[in-house]
Design an enzyme around this catalytic site. Structure first.
Site, PDB file in Angstrom:
ATOM      1  N   HIS A   4     -70.187 -95.428  42.989  1.00  0.00           N
ATOM      2  CA  HIS A   4     -70.791 -95.702  41.676  1.00  0.00           C
ATOM      3  C   HIS A   4     -72.293 -95.399  41.626  1.00  0.00           C
ATOM      4  O   HIS A   4     -72.776 -94.761  40.691  1.00  0.00           O
ATOM      5  CB  HIS A   4     -70.531 -97.170  41.305  1.00  0.00           C
ATOM      6  CG  HIS A   4     -70.573 -97.440  39.840  1.00  0.00           C
ATOM      7  ND1 HIS A   4     -69.835 -98.436  39.249  1.00  0.00           N
ATOM      8  CD2 HIS A   4     -71.259 -96.872  38.825  1.00  0.00           C
ATOM      9  CE1 HIS A   4     -70.075 -98.447  37.955  1.00  0.00           C
ATOM     10  NE2 HIS A   4     -70.943 -97.506  37.672  1.00  0.00           N
ATOM     11  N   TYR A  23     -67.433-103.398  36.747  1.00  0.00           N
ATOM     12  CA  TYR A  23     -67.162-103.888  35.382  1.00  0.00           C
ATOM     13  C   TYR A  23     -66.407-105.224  35.398  1.00  0.00           C
ATOM     14  O   TYR A  23     -66.288-105.878  34.358  1.00  0.00           O
ATOM     15  CB  TYR A  23     -66.358-102.865  34.564  1.00  0.00           C
ATOM     16  CG  TYR A  23     -66.966-101.484  34.469  1.00  0.00           C
ATOM     17  CD1 TYR A  23     -68.319-101.266  34.735  1.00  0.00           C
ATOM     18  CD2 TYR A  23     -66.186-100.382  34.121  1.00  0.00           C
ATOM     19  CE1 TYR A  23     -68.865 -99.986  34.665  1.00  0.00           C
ATOM     20  CE2 TYR A  23     -66.731 -99.110  34.039  1.00  0.00           C
ATOM     21  CZ  TYR A  23     -68.069 -98.918  34.321  1.00  0.00           C
ATOM     22  OH  TYR A  23     -68.593 -97.650  34.249  1.00  0.00           O
TER      23      TYR A  23
HETATM   24  N1  LIG Z   1     -70.936 -94.346  35.944  1.00  0.00           N
HETATM   25  C1  LIG Z   1     -71.769 -95.137  35.333  1.00  0.00           C
HETATM   26  O1  LIG Z   1     -72.780 -95.586  35.899  1.00  0.00           O
HETATM   27  C2  LIG Z   1     -71.508 -95.492  33.892  1.00  0.00           C
HETATM   28  C3  LIG Z   1     -72.517 -96.069  33.103  1.00  0.00           C
HETATM   29  C4  LIG Z   1     -72.228 -96.354  31.763  1.00  0.00           C
HETATM   30  C5  LIG Z   1     -70.963 -96.075  31.248  1.00  0.00           C
HETATM   31  N2  LIG Z   1     -69.994 -95.539  32.046  1.00  0.00           N
HETATM   32  C6  LIG Z   1     -68.605 -95.298  31.538  1.00  0.00           C
HETATM   33  O2  LIG Z   1     -68.658 -94.546  30.347  1.00  0.00           O
HETATM   34  C7  LIG Z   1     -67.986 -95.272  29.300  1.00  0.00           C
HETATM   35  C8  LIG Z   1     -68.599 -94.934  27.964  1.00  0.00           C
HETATM   36  O3  LIG Z   1     -69.982 -95.264  27.962  1.00  0.00           O
HETATM   37  P1  LIG Z   1     -70.823 -95.357  26.637  1.00  0.00           P
HETATM   38  O4  LIG Z   1     -70.516 -96.642  25.976  1.00  0.00           O
HETATM   39  O5  LIG Z   1     -72.220 -95.072  26.977  1.00  0.00           O
HETATM   40  O6  LIG Z   1     -70.176 -94.171  25.780  1.00  0.00           O
HETATM   41  P2  LIG Z   1     -70.635 -93.432  24.461  1.00  0.00           P
HETATM   42  O7  LIG Z   1     -69.536 -92.497  24.141  1.00  0.00           O
HETATM   43  O8  LIG Z   1     -72.020 -92.907  24.561  1.00  0.00           O
HETATM   44  O9  LIG Z   1     -70.737 -94.589  23.379  1.00  0.00           O
HETATM   45  C9  LIG Z   1     -69.626 -95.277  22.904  1.00  0.00           C
HETATM   46  C10 LIG Z   1     -70.151 -96.291  21.910  1.00  0.00           C
HETATM   47  O10 LIG Z   1     -70.677 -95.562  20.800  1.00  0.00           O
HETATM   48  C11 LIG Z   1     -70.420 -96.288  19.635  1.00  0.00           C
HETATM   49  N3  LIG Z   1     -70.355 -95.321  18.516  1.00  0.00           N
HETATM   50  C12 LIG Z   1     -69.469 -94.321  18.334  1.00  0.00           C
HETATM   51  N4  LIG Z   1     -69.756 -93.621  17.220  1.00  0.00           N
HETATM   52  C13 LIG Z   1     -70.844 -94.197  16.682  1.00  0.00           C
HETATM   53  C14 LIG Z   1     -71.614 -93.952  15.522  1.00  0.00           C
HETATM   54  N5  LIG Z   1     -71.316 -92.960  14.691  1.00  0.00           N
HETATM   55  N6  LIG Z   1     -72.679 -94.743  15.290  1.00  0.00           N
HETATM   56  C15 LIG Z   1     -72.996 -95.760  16.123  1.00  0.00           C
HETATM   57  N7  LIG Z   1     -72.286 -96.068  17.240  1.00  0.00           N
HETATM   58  C16 LIG Z   1     -71.234 -95.278  17.511  1.00  0.00           C
HETATM   59  C17 LIG Z   1     -69.091 -96.976  19.888  1.00  0.00           C
HETATM   60  O11 LIG Z   1     -69.101 -98.192  19.165  1.00  0.00           O
HETATM   61  P3  LIG Z   1     -67.792 -98.784  18.440  1.00  0.00           P
HETATM   62  O12 LIG Z   1     -67.147 -99.685  19.417  1.00  0.00           O
HETATM   63  O13 LIG Z   1     -68.393 -99.524  17.287  1.00  0.00           O
HETATM   64  O14 LIG Z   1     -66.943 -97.617  18.022  1.00  0.00           O
HETATM   65  C18 LIG Z   1     -69.094 -97.220  21.390  1.00  0.00           C
HETATM   66  O15 LIG Z   1     -69.478 -98.533  21.731  1.00  0.00           O
HETATM   67  C19 LIG Z   1     -68.114 -96.729  29.721  1.00  0.00           C
HETATM   68  O16 LIG Z   1     -67.185 -97.565  29.088  1.00  0.00           O
HETATM   69  C20 LIG Z   1     -67.884 -96.604  31.214  1.00  0.00           C
HETATM   70  O17 LIG Z   1     -66.511 -96.481  31.489  1.00  0.00           O
HETATM   71  C21 LIG Z   1     -70.265 -95.216  33.347  1.00  0.00           C
END
Ligand SMILES: NC(=O)c1ccc[n+]([C@@H]2O[C@H](COP(=O)([O-])OP(=O)(O)OC[C@H]3O[C@@H](n4cnc5c(N)ncnc54)[C@H](OP(=O)(O)O)[C@@H]3O)[C@@H](O)[C@H]2O)c1
Length: 288
Positions: A108, A51
């Site tokens: 990762h 990241y």
């Molecule tokens: N290990 C890996 O390969 C890997 C890959 C991807 C991610 N990750 C980790 O997991 C974390 C979370 O990933 P993710 O972003 O996929 O998590 P997520 O929980 O699926 O999504 C979070 C996003 O959803 C949006 N959101 C929440 N409620 C919503 C709604 N009602 N309508 C529309 N959008 C909504 C939020 O936007 P707002 O900002 O507008 O609230 C936020 O950007 C990452 O930051 C990272 O640390 C790991």
């Protein structure tokens, strides 16, 4: 504060809810968001070398004023450059984060390591040295876990994978494998049915369950909270993120909500199984 913890196979308790510094914060300064998340009640912060913002995550942690012992910090090993090793790479992460150790260190991506066995042996070494309290993996399928378990002295504590109702069917083999070997599962992308595929078959059910809980619990309940309760029902750690303080508070408040019912969980599973949507690590579906 979100107090639910998941017991790992090494005796450590992992906080169920985590704030992630990837996705929206990838390559961005995450300090303010991390500080807000900790102040909102998150105790588990998820970051990664990939990241490219571990230094700002470290600043956010420091600014929050939280005691190190009250926090749980995860980072992840990126692809190693020629001549580099796991130990030095983690020491560099610790310097950026301003920490003496991480609670959890994950490999990762399995496809980034030419010899998973050798990488895992080096991961075991950093655990032995106390630089990481627990070690685990991310985006691993049974075929990758098989390789490391052949010679592992330490079974991975966690496998962090993309998981939501649209991955129920595709993920069943890896969930079964993790259960059999005592590996805890953590999910990212749990809110994809709202943020990325908002007109899918799961959406009407989320609305219905949110309305039912709202009535029974007498509190405002969002569809995002239903997806998080669905993960909690399955004992799967929730790695999420938000740029909005209101949503951070909403996620932490999941800790105060009752479980969804078995029938509701099943209904979400069945609707999700009708389609397949993967956003990250799409090579998984190509058998890599
Ligand atoms: N290990 C890996 O390969 C890997 C890959 C991807 C991610 N990750 C980790 O997991 C974390 C979370 O990933 P993710 O972003 O996929 O998590 P997520 O929980 O699926 O999504 C979070 C996003 O959803 C949006 N959101 C929440 N409620 C919503 C709604 N009602 N309508 C529309 N959008 C909504 C939020 O936007 P707002 O900002 O507008 O609230 C936020 O950007 C990452 O930051 C990272 O640390 C790991």
């Amino acid at each position: 504060m979100s107090s639910l913890r998941i017991a790992l196979n090494d005796g450590i308790q992992l906080p169920w809810l985590a704030f992630g510094s990837g996705t929206a914060l990838w390559q961005q300064d995450a300090a303010a968001q991390v500080e807000h998340a900790i102040r909102a009640g998150f105790v588990h912060i998820d970051t990664a070398q990939m990241y490219q913002n571990e230094d700002s995550v470290g600043r956010g942690i420091a600014r929050s004023g939280a005691l190190r012992g009250d926090l749980y910090v995860t980072t992840k090993l990126d692809r190693l450059l020629e001549g580099a090793n796991v130990h030095d790479s983690l020491v560099d992460s610790l310097r950026k984060l301003g920490l003496d150790y991480v609670d959890l260190f994950l490999v990762h991506m399995p496809v980034d390591h030419p010899s998973l066995k050798d990488t895992w042996a080096e991961m075991e070494q950093v655990k032995e040295e106390g630089l990481a309290k627990s070690i685990g993996v991310s985006n691993f399928q049974p075929r990758h876990l098989d390789v490391i378990l052949e010679s592992a002295k330490v079974v991975p504590a966690v496998n962090q994978i993309e998981y939501n109702p649209y991955l129920v069917k595709a993920s069943q083999p890896v969930l079964d494998y993790c259960k059999e070997h005592g590996i805890a599962v953590a999910a990212f992308g749990g809110l994809s049915p709202l943020s990325r595929f908002s007109d899918g078959p799961v959406n009407p059910i989320l609305k219905k369950v949110a309305a039912r809980l709202r009535k029974d619990a007498g509190k405002l309940v969002s569809e995002a909270q239903i997806l998080q309760l669905w993960l909690r029902k399955k004992n799967i750690v929730c790695i999420t993120t938000s740029s909005k303080k209101e949503r951070l508070a909403e996620y932490v408040a999941v800790g105060l909500l009752p479980d969804i019912t078995d029938a509701e969980e099943r209904e979400i599973d069945e609707a999700g199984s009708q389609v397949h949507h993967r956003v990250w690590a799409t090579w998984i579906d190509e058998g890599l």
